[in-house]
Design a protein around this motif. Structure first.
Motif, mmCIF file in Angstrom:
data_model
loop_
_atom_site.group_PDB
_atom_site.id
_atom_site.type_symbol
_atom_site.label_atom_id
_atom_site.label_comp_id
_atom_site.label_asym_id
_atom_site.label_seq_id
_atom_site.Cartn_x
_atom_site.Cartn_y
_atom_site.Cartn_z
ATOM 1 N N PHE A 1 0.809 -1.225 0.000
ATOM 2 C CA PHE A 1 0.000 0.000 0.000
ATOM 3 C C PHE A 1 0.844 1.279 0.000
ATOM 4 C CE2 PHE A 1 0.386 -1.570 4.347
ATOM 5 C CZ PHE A 1 0.783 -0.450 5.061
ATOM 6 N N MET A 2 2.143 1.147 0.148
ATOM 7 C CA MET A 2 3.005 2.320 0.079
ATOM 8 C C MET A 2 3.617 2.500 -1.307
ATOM 9 S SD MET A 2 5.219 2.400 3.598
ATOM 10 C CE MET A 2 4.444 2.314 5.216
ATOM 11 N N GLU A 3 3.613 1.423 -2.095
ATOM 12 C CA GLU A 3 4.353 1.456 -3.359
ATOM 13 C C GLU A 3 3.827 2.538 -4.304
ATOM 14 O OE1 GLU A 3 4.603 -2.437 -5.090
ATOM 15 O OE2 GLU A 3 6.001 -3.146 -3.551
ATOM 16 N N GLY A 4 4.729 3.412 -4.716
ATOM 17 C CA GLY A 4 4.393 4.449 -5.696
ATOM 18 C C GLY A 4 3.444 5.509 -5.196
ATOM 19 N N ARG A 5 3.310 5.603 -3.882
ATOM 20 C CA ARG A 5 2.332 6.562 -3.319
ATOM 21 C C ARG A 5 3.082 7.647 -2.546
ATOM 22 N NH1 ARG A 5 -2.730 3.926 -2.813
ATOM 23 N NH2 ARG A 5 -3.496 5.954 -2.139
ATOM 24 N N SER A 6 3.081 8.859 -3.102
ATOM 25 C CA SER A 6 3.870 9.930 -2.489
ATOM 26 C C SER A 6 3.355 10.298 -1.093
ATOM 27 C CB SER A 6 3.889 11.166 -3.391
ATOM 28 O OG SER A 6 2.584 11.635 -3.610
ATOM 29 N N GLU A 7 2.085 10.071 -0.849
ATOM 30 C CA GLU A 7 1.537 10.481 0.455
ATOM 31 C C GLU A 7 2.140 9.692 1.623
ATOM 32 O OE1 GLU A 7 -0.142 9.116 -2.012
ATOM 33 O OE2 GLU A 7 -1.709 7.729 -1.346
ATOM 34 N N TRP A 8 2.799 8.578 1.330
ATOM 35 C CA TRP A 8 3.405 7.788 2.409
ATOM 36 C C TRP A 8 4.815 8.249 2.766
ATOM 37 C CZ3 TRP A 8 1.499 4.799 6.014
ATOM 38 C CH2 TRP A 8 0.204 4.310 5.830
ATOM 39 N N HIS A 9 5.293 9.303 2.081
ATOM 40 C CA HIS A 9 6.666 9.749 2.313
ATOM 41 C C HIS A 9 6.966 9.933 3.804
ATOM 42 C CE1 HIS A 9 10.455 11.873 1.740
ATOM 43 N NE2 HIS A 9 10.028 12.757 2.625
ATOM 44 N N ASN A 10 6.030 10.575 4.466
ATOM 45 C CA ASN A 10 6.296 10.951 5.859
ATOM 46 C C ASN A 10 5.170 10.494 6.773
ATOM 47 O OD1 ASN A 10 7.875 12.114 7.807
ATOM 48 N ND2 ASN A 10 7.044 14.164 7.556
ATOM 49 N N ARG A 11 4.417 9.453 6.323
ATOM 50 C CA ARG A 11 3.263 9.024 7.099
ATOM 51 C C ARG A 11 3.594 7.720 7.818
ATOM 52 N NH1 ARG A 11 -2.159 8.489 3.616
ATOM 53 N NH2 ARG A 11 -3.109 6.886 4.922
ATOM 54 N N MET A 12 2.933 7.496 8.936
ATOM 55 C CA MET A 12 3.188 6.269 9.693
ATOM 56 C C MET A 12 1.952 5.368 9.658
ATOM 57 S SD MET A 12 6.223 6.173 10.894
ATOM 58 C CE MET A 12 7.456 7.391 10.469
ATOM 59 N N PRO A 13 2.149 4.064 9.423
ATOM 60 C CA PRO A 13 1.000 3.157 9.371
ATOM 61 C C PRO A 13 0.364 2.950 10.749
ATOM 62 C CG PRO A 13 3.079 1.948 9.107
ATOM 63 C CD PRO A 13 3.424 3.399 9.148
ATOM 64 N N ASP A 14 -0.964 2.781 10.747
ATOM 65 C CA ASP A 14 -1.642 2.461 12.010
ATOM 66 C C ASP A 14 -1.488 0.952 12.286
ATOM 67 O OD1 ASP A 14 -3.485 1.117 10.415
ATOM 68 O OD2 ASP A 14 -4.891 2.792 10.378
ATOM 69 N N ALA A 15 -2.120 0.472 13.332
ATOM 70 C CA ALA A 15 -1.908 -0.920 13.755
ATOM 71 C C ALA A 15 -2.284 -1.915 12.654
ATOM 72 C CB ALA A 15 -2.703 -1.195 15.028
ATOM 73 N N ALA A 16 -3.445 -1.701 12.027
ATOM 74 C CA ALA A 16 -3.896 -2.629 10.979
ATOM 75 C C ALA A 16 -2.942 -2.587 9.784
ATOM 76 C CB ALA A 16 -5.321 -2.260 10.546
ATOM 77 N N GLN A 17 -2.516 -1.381 9.446
ATOM 78 C CA GLN A 17 -1.589 -1.244 8.313
ATOM 79 C C GLN A 17 -0.236 -1.893 8.620
ATOM 80 O OE1 GLN A 17 -2.091 2.983 8.219
ATOM 81 N NE2 GLN A 17 -3.271 2.953 6.316
ATOM 82 N N GLN A 18 0.148 -1.807 9.881
ATOM 83 C CA GLN A 18 1.407 -2.464 10.271
ATOM 84 C C GLN A 18 1.316 -3.970 10.079
ATOM 85 O OE1 GLN A 18 3.558 -1.350 13.913
ATOM 86 N NE2 GLN A 18 2.246 0.452 14.013
ATOM 87 N N GLU A 19 0.171 -4.538 10.442
ATOM 88 C CA GLU A 19 -0.039 -5.980 10.244
ATOM 89 C C GLU A 19 0.126 -6.338 8.776
ATOM 90 O OE1 GLU A 19 -0.598 -8.705 12.260
ATOM 91 O OE2 GLU A 19 0.110 -7.272 13.777
ATOM 92 N N ARG A 20 -0.531 -5.536 7.925
ATOM 93 C CA ARG A 20 -0.441 -5.780 6.473
ATOM 94 C C ARG A 20 0.996 -5.640 5.999
ATOM 95 N NH1 ARG A 20 -4.202 -1.876 3.353
ATOM 96 N NH2 ARG A 20 -3.081 -2.775 1.566
ATOM 97 N N ALA A 21 1.688 -4.624 6.552
ATOM 98 C CA ALA A 21 3.079 -4.388 6.131
ATOM 99 C C ALA A 21 3.959 -5.578 6.493
ATOM 100 C CB ALA A 21 3.608 -3.124 6.785
ATOM 101 N N TRP A 22 3.795 -6.068 7.726
ATOM 102 C CA TRP A 22 4.598 -7.239 8.138
ATOM 103 C C TRP A 22 4.316 -8.439 7.241
ATOM 104 C CZ3 TRP A 22 8.909 -6.801 10.306
ATOM 105 C CH2 TRP A 22 9.145 -5.879 11.338
ATOM 106 N N ALA A 23 3.047 -8.598 6.870
ATOM 107 C CA ALA A 23 2.691 -9.709 5.976
ATOM 108 C C ALA A 23 3.373 -9.530 4.617
ATOM 109 C CB ALA A 23 1.169 -9.779 5.808
#
Lengths: 293, 331
Positions: free
Chosen positions: A262-284
């Motif tokens: 969900f971060m790939e190619g998305r400029s809005e994630w430059h300086n944003r931090m994932p919430d708990a659910a997003q962290q789970e997805r990121a680890w996966a």
């Protein structure tokens, strides 16, 4: 689930080790996971900027390119490396720990009060050869390092990782002109062409066009590759020192945030931090291998 | 009869050249500012002379890379272009990375007569003072320029060296080296007022002293040649004996030479009258040369003497109970 630095894949230590594709791939995964863990701990740092550069850095350190000795940051003859796109400077920290330049325990302290490892790197950190955080300095500083090496007949080289958006800075082109004129074939610029700056796509905001052509017109040897393909990276790094007296620019097409879907190619994630659910997805996501072949 | 004074830049280049012949690690980078004296350097030591193009930003970053690799480096350009133009590089590559590069700034203040605001540096002291880790030196004659250059070669540090464009008469007679570590030197004694200045304006201060003497006022002149770091305690102790202290500079007053002294007064709780004389807060486009601009700015020898005399006068004789308008907007 959090990953531990201790689980890093082993290579034979030092620059002589030209690791297999399998090991490099494992290193990519280890580095992405270690960085994610570091950033999540204090919620400081820039994951997407690091992730587009992972394969470029891993191949430099573990692909038999850089000349350094394990645990010897002050070795004056070693190659120099500058991550000039400062947001990605932290991507060096796990590598520097792995090659014995900084203590492994420092990684857990990243951005904590008075800790050694800061958001942007500077030479007080062993193995950091120039300050970063302000764009457009690394290539000029590396030019000075390379010129000094030439003057002293030393075989030292300098590798600079530039952001594509960093190439907006005029100072980059001042340095590019000088390095070419001075015949600094011991200088390598690696441009992380992820196509994004903080506010959007470079080609929509203010067109950069072909960075390869730009460097070539400045008298550099230049090549464009897939920056997530170890095969293409190895081929490009193989040209170091074989450029007929010219500095070498490797423009690496990459994906900002590569490895976390969900971060790939998305400029809005430059300086944003994932919430708990997003962290789970990121680890996966980070369980799987994302590199191209 | 005294020999004709040399240009400060020639003094510096000759000193660096003579040392560079013996030290191959001593390098000189010029961003397209030439000099006859530099031609000899380029011809004899081409490997130690670098022309980076008219690229001040790259020049400073390049210099940092060279000092990181153990070289001793002088960077050289016109004052206005080696300061504001590459301020970011001075801050990041030299200041934050503590790189021992000597930044030689030629033609400070209004030194490039008639060239206008692009070529004048009426803010370089304010800009450079704001950077941690830099030393600011401002020689006033051949001897001080040579000794400071020699220090830069022997003990490299991040130094900003302000060279005046014209040749200036000798102030020191073999006594500069002894004064160097203090950072200032009383070059003319007095008792009624102390005038602090440096570089080109130090000579004007000496002329003001002569003018004041004709009216029976005895002014001391102090050359504050190292503006940063200021030897504040020693300087303030030296100033204790004077009822009035004047700072005289060819800079806009915001943050400059006089500000450095004023800050020391405040920081050390010195409650003594301080008159800051400098350029008004504007850009200078007019033709007529350096002296003309200085005159229009209230910095002719006569006007400076009058302004000092006014501050020295008993309050009843002053035009107002307040001192002269501090912003100099009337000029």
């Amino acid at each position: 689930m959090p990953h531990s630095f201790q689980n890093r894949p082993r290579t034979t230590s030092g620059a002589d080790a030209s690791a297999s594709l399998e090991i490099l791939t494992a290193k990519s995964q280890w580095l992405r996971r270690t960085l994610f863990e570091m950033v999540m701990r204090t919620r400081k740092g820039h994951i997407p900027s690091c992730y587009s550069s992972i394969e470029l850095l891993v191949a430099l350190f573990y692909g038999g390119v850089l000349r350094y000795r394990h645990g010897k940051p002050n070795d004056t003859g070693r190659d120099r490396w500058i991550v000039s796109k400062g947001h990605a400077a932290m991507a060096l920290y796990p590598i520097l720990a792995d090659i014995g330049f900084v203590a492994e325990s420092e990684l857990a302290q990243f951005t904590k009060k008075d800790a050694l490892l800061r958001m942007y790197a500077d030479p007080e950190i062993p193995g950091i050869d120039a300050i970063s955080g302000s764009l457009g300095h690394g290539l000029g500083i590396a030019s000075g390092i390379c010129l000094a090496a030439k003057q002293d007949s030393r075989s030292q080289r300098a590798f600079v990782l530039l952001g594509d958006s960093e190439c907006y800075e005029g100072s980059i082109w001042e340095s590019a002109a000088f390095a070419s004129h001075a015949g600094l074939d011991n200088l390598v610029a690696i441009v992380d062409r992820n196509g994004l700056s903080i506010m959007g796509r470079t080609e929509e905001l203010c067109r950069l066009g072909s960075i390869e052509d730009k460097f070539r017109s400045f008298g550099w040897e230049a090549v464009t590759i897939d920056g997530h393909s170890y095969r293409e990276i190895a081929e490009a790094y193989g040209r170091v020192g074989r450029t007929g007296g010219k500095p070498l620019a490797i423009v690496a097409n990459t994906v900002k945030g590569k490895g976390i879907s969900f971060m790939e190619g998305r400029s809005e994630w430059h300086n944003r931090m994932p919430d708990a659910a997003q962290q789970e997805r990121a680890w996966a996501d980070l369980e799987t291998n994302c590199i191209s072949h | 009869m005294q020999a004709k004074p040399k240009l400060m830049r020639d003094v510096l280049i000759e000193e660096v050249f003579s040392r560079a012949k013996r030290d191959k690690n001593l390098l000189f980078i010029s961003a397209d500012l030439g000099a006859e004296s530099l031609d000899a350097f380029r011809a004899e030591l081409p490997g130690q002379f670098i022309h980076p193009g008219i690229c001040e930003q790259n020049m400073i970053d390049l210099a940092a890379g060279l000092t990181l690799s153990g070289k001793t480096v002088f960077t050289y350009a016109m004052a206005s272009f080696i300061t504001a133009r590459c301020y970011e590089q001075l801050k990041v590559a030299l200041g934050a990375m503590k790189q021992p590069v000597t930044v030689v700034s030629v033609g400070v203040g209004l030194g490039y007569d008639d060239a206008g605001p692009t070529h004048y540096t009426t803010e370089d002291i304010a800009c450079l003072r704001a950077l941690p880790n830099v030393e600011i030196w401002s020689p006033c004659d051949e001897e001080s320029a040579r000794e400071i250059t020699s220090e830069c070669c022997e003990r490299p540090a991040f130094r900003y060296l302000r060279l005046e464009r014209p040749a200036l008469p000798a102030v020191y007679q073999g006594n500069f080296r002894a004064a160097m570590s203090a950072g200032f030197c009383e070059v003319a004694a007095g008792s009624d007022v102390a005038i602090l200045s440096s570089g080109f304006m130090l000579h004007r201060a000496l002329a003001v002293r002569d003018r004041l003497r004709m009216e029976g006022t005895d002014a001391a002149v102090i050359d504050l040649f190292r503006i940063k770091p200021l030897s504040a305690r020693a300087l303030l102790s030296q100033l204790e004996r004077y009822p009035l202290v004047v700072t005289l500079e060819e800079q806009c007053l915001a943050g400059g030479f006089g500000s450095a002294v004023a800050e020391a007064f405040v920081d050390y709780g010195v409650q003594r009258p301080l008159l800051r004389l400098g350029l008004p807060d504007r850009y200078f486009f007019e033709n007529g040369g350096r002296n003309h601009v200085l005159e229009k700015s209230g910095l002719s020898v006569d006007t400076i003497a009058e302004r000092i005399a006014e501050r020295l006068a008993p309050p009843a004789r002053r035009q107002s109970h307040l001192p002269s308008v501090p912003t100099l907007s009337s000029f």
